[in-house]
Design a protein around this motif. Structure first.
Motif: not given
Length: 326
Positions: A194-210, A310-319
């Motif tokens: 019910e629209g969740g798949l597209q929202a999930w993929r958009e959230a993933r792609d936006t987060l990965v880009a960040a 902020d702390a979590l994404l910083s860890r991902f960025g470092a790894e």
């Protein structure tokens, strides 16, 4: 009883179904007329779904089926001792209509220690014709004294051979993919349909880009998606954490067995999964899994969502920094 299993597998629905089964007026009539299937209590019967009792439970309006959820007055997601005491006051009264009064506590793992301790004696010796169903996706978060007082009923993921036809019968497209992404949980798969798949993929792609865009990009993501009151951003943050968790799971599967794309959650981003596998390796995955756990604990402890992310994404960025290889 303690209904435990992954989110979206149908534990809460089953708790209400059980309340209907033991209180269905038609099954009781059949038993009273000499029927052999249900017994006087209606236990073991299939609820009719149309009698007053069944319809009232379906509408969450039955006076003797008491559902206890998160305290709306609290900023943190808990079931408070105030709610527990109010419940005990209700239980001091006789049931209005039901053959068996049912108390459904969902999510039971949100009971804070004071609330759980206030209910212990009643869980061990409930009033006559009263039953409890504790619904949880995290049974180990229940106090041991609570777990020991209940019969634990495990709900597992539904196998694809049953879930896919069930989704198709509801005119869900991409049923096989949604069954996989829903991890065998019917309600999760429906939400994705019910629209969740597209929202999930958009959230993933936006987060990965960040994550791959450097410190400024990660701070900009947090400013846009994690700033504000917890209640306002919790849904989006939960979606993003889920996306990260599934990406990490796919990376593990590629590292461990070279799993083909059709067995991955992120089959549309195979190049991303392989790039993460190359940069992280097993040790990087372990470190990021720990970072995810710390972020989730911080969020549950009412830490500012922006600071936690902020702390979590910083860890991902470092790894995952460019040029890094496991």
């Amino acid at each position: 009883m303690i209904f435990e299993g992954p989110p979206g597998v149908g534990k809460g629905t089953s708790a209400r179904w059980l309340a209907m089964a033991v209180n269905c007026e038609r099954s009781g009539d059949a038993a009273g007329a000499g029927g052999s299937g249900a017994g006087a209590s209606g236990a073991g019967a299939v609820p009719c779904g149309v009698c007053w009792s069944c319809r009232s439970i379906l509408r969450d309006q039955h006076p003797d089926i008491i559902q206890v959820g998160l305290d709306p007055e609290k900023a943190t997601p808990i079931i408070s001792v105030k709610q527990a005491r109010e419940l005990l006051s209700q239980l001091s009264l006789h049931p209005f209509h039901a053959r068996r009064r049912m108390i459904i506590i969902d999510p039971a793992d949100a009971l804070n220690p004071e609330a759980a301790n206030a209910l212990l004696k009643t869980l061990e010796e409930p009033p006559q014709a009263t039953g409890f169903v504790l619904v949880t996706s995290r049974p180990m978060d229940l106090l041991p004294t609570v777990r020991s007082r209940g019969q634990r009923v495990r709900f597992g993921p539904v196998e694809a051979g049953r879930l896919v036809p069930w989704l198709e019968s509801r005119d869900v497209e991409q049923a096989e993919e949604l069954a996989r992404l829903g991890e065998g949980c019917p309600l999760r798969a429906l939400a994705l349909a019910e629209g969740g798949l597209q929202a999930w993929r958009e959230a993933r792609d936006t987060l990965v880009a960040a994550i791959g865009g450097g410190t400024a990009a990660r701070l900009a993501w947090s400013e846009k998606h994690a700033r504000g009151e917890r209640a306002e951003v919790s849904g989006e943050i939960a979606l993003c954490l889920d996306a990260l968790q599934l990406l990490m799971r796919d990376v593990l599967h590629r590292l461990a067995s070279g799993a083909p794309a059709e067995r991955l959650y992120n089959s549309d981003r195979l190049e991303l999964v392989d790039a993460w596998a190359d940069r992280l390796g097993y040790l990087g995955l372990v470190r990021l899994d720990q970072a995810m756990r710390e972020a989730q604990l911080d969020l549950e402890a009412n830490v500012n969502p922006r600071l936690a992310m902020d702390a979590l994404l910083s860890r991902f960025g470092a790894e995952l920094r460019p040029g890094r290889s496991a």
